[in-house]
Design a protein around this motif. Structure first.
Motif, PDB file in Angstrom:
ATOM      1  N   ASN A   1       0.773  -1.274  -0.011  1.00 44.45           N
ATOM      2  CA  ASN A   1       0.010   0.077  -0.084  1.00 44.45           C
ATOM      3  C   ASN A   1       0.956   1.276  -0.046  1.00 44.45           C
ATOM      4  O   ASN A   1       1.704   1.345   0.632  1.00 44.45           O
TER       5      ASN A   1
ATOM      6  N   THR B   1       0.250   0.818   5.563  1.00 44.05           N
ATOM      7  CA  THR B   1       1.185   1.423   4.666  1.00 44.05           C
ATOM      8  C   THR B   1       2.456   1.146   4.651  1.00 44.05           C
ATOM      9  O   THR B   1       3.019   1.037   5.693  1.00 44.05           O
TER      10      THR B   1
ATOM     11  N   GLU C   1       0.585   5.707   0.324  1.00 47.66           N
ATOM     12  CA  GLU C   1      -0.172   6.787   0.507  1.00 47.66           C
ATOM     13  C   GLU C   1       0.321   8.049   0.161  1.00 47.66           C
ATOM     14  O   GLU C   1       1.769   8.297   0.162  1.00 47.66           O
TER      15      GLU C   1
ATOM     16  N   ARG D   1       4.810  -0.078  -7.290  1.00 46.40           N
ATOM     17  CA  ARG D   1       3.531   1.051  -6.868  1.00 46.40           C
ATOM     18  C   ARG D   1       3.915   2.025  -6.304  1.00 46.40           C
ATOM     19  O   ARG D   1       3.039   3.222  -6.677  1.00 46.40           O
TER      20      ARG D   1
END
Length: 244
Positions: A69, A84, A71, A133
């Protein structure tokens, strides 16, 4: 003559020294999830902020979960960003912090665009693609791949990071370049080598690596060498100035 603002990217990697924590967290432990006294960890975090010239509330922390994840943050957070493993910002004076004790801390920046990122890349996160990512997130806020520079901080080296052969082979299949052998000739992982290859193949402009091994270097925290233990901090931020 007019002055134009300039932007300078700063990076810091901490060691065990200079803090307040008692053994086995001695002494500059920045992790609040490893069993250390919470008040002492807050003192250490305040010292870190003072050392880099920022108010403590300008440091953004993560609740790291070995995931992928990411952010994007645009201001201070009162609590660690939940669940995250990578933070991205375009805000000067906002420091992004990654905590490690064998995993790879990655600090990324496109200095021209004013985009920075801090990444926690352990075996699981690196295997499942945290790096692509975060690169995508940086591009989404104005970074350009060939201008991004990466710094990989102290981490477990391939010389010491022994794993079962099937685990090594599995990670290698997802993160090519990471398979290696230890100094004892046993199966191992060099995550920094795999991540460097991944970054380079993605088109990242430059990759620098701190060669220190957390398992070998006793000035650094290492979960593998001795748990429970503290956590090191990798910090990246942008500061503004003026240029005539």
């Amino acid at each position: 003559m007019t002055s134009a603002p300039t932007l300078t990217v700063r990076r810091v990697t901490t060691t065990r020294a200079g803090g307040f924590s008692a053994p086995p967290y001695d002494s500059f432990n920045l992790g609040d999830h490893v069993g250390d006294d919470p008040a002492t960890v807050r003192r250490n975090r305040t010292r870190l902020a003072e050392g880099i010239g920022l108010a403590p509330e300008r440091l953004v922390w993560m609740e790291q979960i070995h995931g992928r994840n990411v952010e994007i943050v645009d201001g201070p957070r009162q609590e660690p960003v939940p669940a995250t493993d990578a933070l991205v910002t375009t805000v000067p004076g906002l420091a992004l912090v990654v905590l490690t004790a064998d995993c790879v801390p990655i600090l990324l920046s496109d200095d021209e665009a004013g985009v920075i990122a801090a990444v926690h890349a352990g075996r699981i996160g690196a295997r499942i693609g945290i790096v692509p990512r975060v690169l995508d997130a940086m591009l989404s806020v104005g970074a350009r791949m060939d201008r991004i520079g990466a710094f990989l901080g102290p981490a477990a080296s391939g010389r010491q990071y022994e794993v079962p052969a099937d685990m090594r082979d599995d990670v290698e299949a997802h993160l090519p370049g990471s398979a290696t052998t230890t100094v004892r000739g046993t199966p191992a992982l060099d995550l920094r080598a795999g991540i460097r290859r991944q970054l380079t193949e993605a088109g990242v402009g430059a990759v620098a690596i701190d060669p220190r091994c957390t398992i070998e270097d006793r000035t650094l925290f290492s979960h593998r060498r001795g748990a429970p233990t503290g956590r090191l901090g990798g910090v990246i931020w942008m500061q503004t100035g003026e240029r005539a």
